[in-house]
Design an enzyme around this catalytic site. Structure first.
Site, PDB file in Angstrom:
ATOM      1  N   HIS A 145      44.864  46.814  43.203  1.00 51.73           N
ATOM      2  CA  HIS A 145      44.350  46.190  43.111  1.00 51.73           C
ATOM      3  C   HIS A 145      43.975  45.736  41.935  1.00 51.73           C
ATOM      4  CE1 HIS A 145      41.521  45.391  46.652  1.00 51.73           C
ATOM      5  NE2 HIS A 145      41.457  47.011  46.788  1.00 51.73           N
ATOM      6  N   LYS A 578      28.753  42.240  46.587  1.00 47.14           N
ATOM      7  CA  LYS A 578      28.282  40.810  45.799  1.00 47.14           C
ATOM      8  C   LYS A 578      27.643  39.590  46.945  1.00 47.14           C
ATOM      9  CE  LYS A 578      32.215  38.142  46.205  1.00 47.14           C
ATOM     10  NZ  LYS A 578      31.955  36.471  46.611  1.00 47.14           N
TER      11      LYS A 578
END
Length: 917
Positions: A145, A578
């Site tokens: 990532h 999020k």
């Protein structure tokens, strides 16, 4: 007097700090050393004594640094963060060993505790316990990532330092040996100081594969077999009839690296095939090395020990016919196995291994044939009175072969549902003009897709040139089919659909799998798992309904029979956070799991949940043991996969012994949760209703700030390092899905990482304070008492608050305010930061009231001490990072040295926080 258990940790930190200081003085001069030491002492004084004069002195000193001094300070404190982590890991090992040496009761999270709990408290028969593992699957999955900031070269240096610290702990060193160890440590720290922390070029996918493979080489290949052996021995100790019982390969390490195409255009069919070959090389190299050593160890003479007919036949087939080994059938058999495996290596990888075999031989057709030959060795040793030899290196090698095969780790394929949709639409438009797939409603789409799944005829024509996207997707699936034929079906198990929001998303993937022969309708064969990934709050709420409709389709139920009636579902912690904030995300995930358990039970399908957790609490991180125990009843049942992401991979698996402990925790927690008596302690309705009310209020508060406040995007981009992270060479995948600054388009990982860097950790707590405040206002008499009871009696709520406690303890509003000063618009800056500050205070007050603590982390003094010990080294990095960001932006980013300094500070802060991405 009680001994100070942390004294050895402080000694190690002092030793490594002194060696780093000596290195700085030798390499950079006394002036640099004196400056860094003054900053360190001032920072310690401020944190230890809460000396505000020391804080002002620290800020003044850091603000006055020249560019060159700034870089030196950043480097020194960043490297110290890494060294402190090594010392802390070593201390965990030290305390675990002390616990065992003292004969203390097994700790929670250990295999001994989990097995003992099952046998003693749950009265489970050892044979039944062994049978539990027959259908279990536990799999941590490594992912690459944009926040994995560790270079492999840095990891190698850290491994050397960790080994030398361990040597000092375990061995009684003579004065000369102690001096030699100290010299070696000095050299290792010098090497670390002179090793570039950053990559000069952006990481490629193949670089990421290489990084991931280093953990197999140092940890997994050696520690997984040992863990299996320890578990088998513990079961045998409880039930002598299990003395020769061998567990199936229930614990496996998976990977996304090389197969995760969601938003990463650099993952292609060629890259996937190269990743598979690289993995195979690591596995085969390990087996060959172990066979070479085993051959030197099993020097058994036929005149002194017997051998089975099968072993003698294996030896006679060996190309090793040296007269010097004519009476050593075990050695000759091993030489034959080595020769065949060497030929397999050449057959799969196109070149011979570094150490050649004694002669040519036939390659193995598959890994099962290799396992059979090793089993022949094992059985002969056991049958002829040398079982002790079978339980050493050979036992671990046999286990490794069964777990890792020729493929090392199964690579998951992942792609966004939008991409699958476009590819299927194009294929249908060519094959069935006028189908107008994209214009169809959901029912029309499903009807078209089911028509295609009813026939063996492929959609794609070899005579048509499709778009690059479609050609690329079809090539990936064909590469997966070739991988199955080459390395075995273990090479690729799962195809994951990101952004699954309806039934057609799953059927589209099924159609594409059919194109590559991975789904064969006439045979009712499905060679991989079709795995939906539910990510947003809305998708989580709809997940059970989607799966209910899927299981109602007869053709899909027939395909599930080929997957042992097991369906995997992935849940996304990052995007749901999020989207809706920490509290709402956690609650939506919990509810989705409970609803999925009900649907799967009704349809008679085994559920395997795949948890897409990040390193940070804002992305589902936190201690794995508590997280697994907090799952709803029926949500585990021996089946669990979870992602290991970013810098957490290095923290958990960089040290082999720490890695073994983390693998143990996964097995122990899965075992305990699966064997828990379902329904015995149903969660009270009042708890569920209260949690829903808290979630609704927290959602409104979070969305109000992040998505409904004018100028919030500007505030975020100017007050954090998000722009600079996008330019850092730490991942092959772009930080945003699309160009622009919209929060919606930003990946969840850099979103969380950016808030961590500025010490706000906003995704891990924001909204909780307002939610509790509203709840208490509506329930002034009994509201707090109920929340306290939920914390004491409900593991889900307790884990949620425990994770928030840890996150809040790492925040620092004074430092965060320095980052806020980077926002150009003073009105915007003050209004948003004041909202954040107010919510932070409300959240801390609420948490302390519910948990009945005086200070954050009072319930976890070890973690509290660890985090506080880091602050004096983190604070200077944050202050310098703010100053570097200011200079960088004022100079339009043209100064490479300043840019480099920012990137080093990002690395150091991530190392100091340990779970920030």
């Amino acid at each position: 007097m009680t001994p100070d258990k942390d004294a050895p940790l402080r000694e190690d930190i002092r030793l490594l700090g002194r060696l780093l200081g000596d290195t700085v003085r030798d390499q950079q001069g006394a002036a640099s050393f004196d400056l860094i030491e003054r900053i360190r002492q001032t920072s310690v004084r401020f944190r230890r004594d809460e000396d505000l004069a020391a804080r002002r002195e620290l800020e003044d000193t850091l603000d006055a640094l020249s560019r060159e001094q700034t870089i030196q300070v950043v480097r020194a404190f960043s490297y110290f963060s890494h060294l402190a982590n090594i010392a802390e890991d070593q201390h965990h090992i030290r305390r675990s060993r002390a616990h065992l040496l003292a004969g203390s009761a097994p700790r929670e999270g250990s295999l001994a505790h989990a097995v003992g709990h099952a046998l003693d408290e749950q009265r489970l028969d050892p044979t039944d316990l062994a049978a539990f593992f027959d259908t279990a699957l536990i799999s941590p999955v490594l992912t690459a990532h944009p926040t994995e900031v560790q270079r492999k070269s840095i990891l190698n240096c850290q491994t050397v330092i960790a080994r030398l610290l361990d040597e000092r702990d375990r061995m009684q060193l003579t004065p000369d040996e102690a001096e030699a160890n100290l010299d070696a440590l000095r050299r290792a720290v010098l090497t670390l100081w002179q090793t570039r922390m950053l990559r000069p070029a952006k990481l490629s996918v193949i670089d990421e594969v290489n990084n991931g493979l280093s953990y197999f080489e140092t940890t997994f290949l050696r520690e997984l077999p040992r863990l299996y052996a320890a578990l088998e021995d513990r079961l045998a100790g409880a039930q002598p009839a299990l003395a020769n019982h061998e567990l199936p390969a229930f614990l496996q390490v998976g990977s996304w690296i090389g197969g995760d195409r969601d938003g990463n255009p650099y993952v292609t069919a060629d890259v996937l095939e190269e990743a598979l070959a690289m993995q195979a090389r690591v596995a085969l190299d390990y087996y060959l090395d172990e066979l070479h050593t085993l051959g030197s160890q099993l020097s058994l003479s036929q005149g002194l020990v017997g051998a089975s007919d099968a072993l003698l036949a294996l030896a006679d087939r060996s190309p090793d016919q040296s007269p010097h080994r004519s009476d050593e059938p075990y050695r000759r058999a091993i030489a034959g196995i080595y020769a065949r495996l060497s030929a397999t290596y050449r057959n799969l990888l196109g070149h011979p291994p570094a150490r050649h075999a004694v002669a040519e031989a036939e390659p193995y057709a598959d890994v099962a044939a290799l396992a059979d030959d090793l089993d022949t060795l094992h059985r002969s040793l056991v049958a002829n009175g040398t079982a002790a030899l079978a339980r050493g290196r050979l036992r671990h090698l046999r286990r490794a072969v069964r777990v890792f095969g020729f493929h090392l780790a199964p690579i998951d394929l992942r792609q966004n549902s939008d991409v699958h949709e476009r590819v299927v639409a194009e294929l249908l438009e060519v094959a069935r003009p006028g189908a107008a797939y994209l214009a169809q409603d959901e029912a029309g789409r499903c009807a078209l897709l089911l028509d295609e799944l009813a026939t063996a005829r492929p959609l794609a024509s070899p005579h048509v040139r499709y778009s690059d996207d479609s050609e690329g997707e079809l090539a990936i699936f064909r590469a997966a089919r070739r991988a199955h034929l080459r390395y075995g079906r273990g090479a690729i198990h799962n195809c994951i659909i990101s952004k699954t929001d309806d039934l057609s998303d799953l059927l589209e993937l099924a159609v594409l799998l059919k194109e590559a022969g991975l789904l064969r309708p006439l045979e009712k064969a499905l060679d991989v798992n079709i795995v939906p990934l539910f990510e947003t709050i809305g998708d989580l709420e709809n997940a059970a309904g989607v799966m209910d409709r899927l299981f109602s389709i007869p053709v899909y139920r027939e395909l599930l029979a080929a997957r042992d009636q097991t369906q995997e579902v992935m849940l996304g912690y990052s995007d749901s956070n999020k989207d809706g904030g920490f509290l709402t995300s956690g609650w939506a995930l919990y509810k989705a799991e409970g609803e999925l358990v009900e649907v799967f039970g009704r349809h008679g399908v085994r559920l395997r949940l795949f948890h897409g957790r990040g390193g940070s609490v804002g992305r589902g991180g936190g201690p794995s043991y508590q997280a697994i125990l907090a799952q709803p009843d029926g949500a585990v049942q021996g089946q669990i996969r979870l992602t290991e992401q970013g810098e957490v991979i290095a923290a958990k698996y960089g040290n082999p012994e720490v890695g073994r402990r983390n693998l143990e925790v996964l097995v122990a927690a899965t075992l305990e949760t699966s064997l828990r008596r379902d329904g015995g302690d149903a969660t009270p309705r009042t708890f569920l209703d209260t949690m829903q009310a808290l979630s609704d209020a927290a959602f409104t508060c979070y969305r109000g700030l992040v998505y409904e406040t004018p100028g919030f995007e500007q505030y975020f981009w100017e007050s954090t390092v998000i722009s600079e992270i996008a330019g850092l060479n730490i991942g092959s995948r772009p930080a945003s899905r699309k160009k622009g600054t919209r929060i919606d388009d930003l990946r969840a990982i850099p979103w969380v990482f950016s808030w961590s860097q500025c010490r706000l950790m906003l995704p891990g707590w924001f909204g909780f304070g307002s939610a509790v405040k509203q709840w208490l206002a509506a329930h002034p008499k009994d509201g707090l008492g109920l929340l306290q009871r939920m914390y004491r009696e409900w593991s889900f709520f307790a884990t949620l608050l425990s994770n928030m406690d840890m996150v809040l303890s790492k925040t620092d509003l004074a430092i965060a305010s320095r980052y806020a000063e980077l926002v150009k618009d003073p009105v915007l800056r003050d209004s948003i930061f004041e909202r954040i500050r107010s919510e932070w205070k409300d959240t801390v007050d609420a948490l302390l009231a519910i948990t009945e603590q005086v200070e954050l982390l009072d319930a976890n003094p070890l973690l509290k001490r660890s985090i506080r010990n880091r602050f004096p080294y983190l604070d200077p990095l944050n202050h310098v990072q703010v100053e570097l960001l200011r200079r960088h932006r004022e100079g339009n980013g043209e100064d490479a040295r300043i840019r480099n300094g920012i990137h080093i500070s990002i690395n150091g802060i991530a190392a100091g926080l340990r779970n920030s991405g």
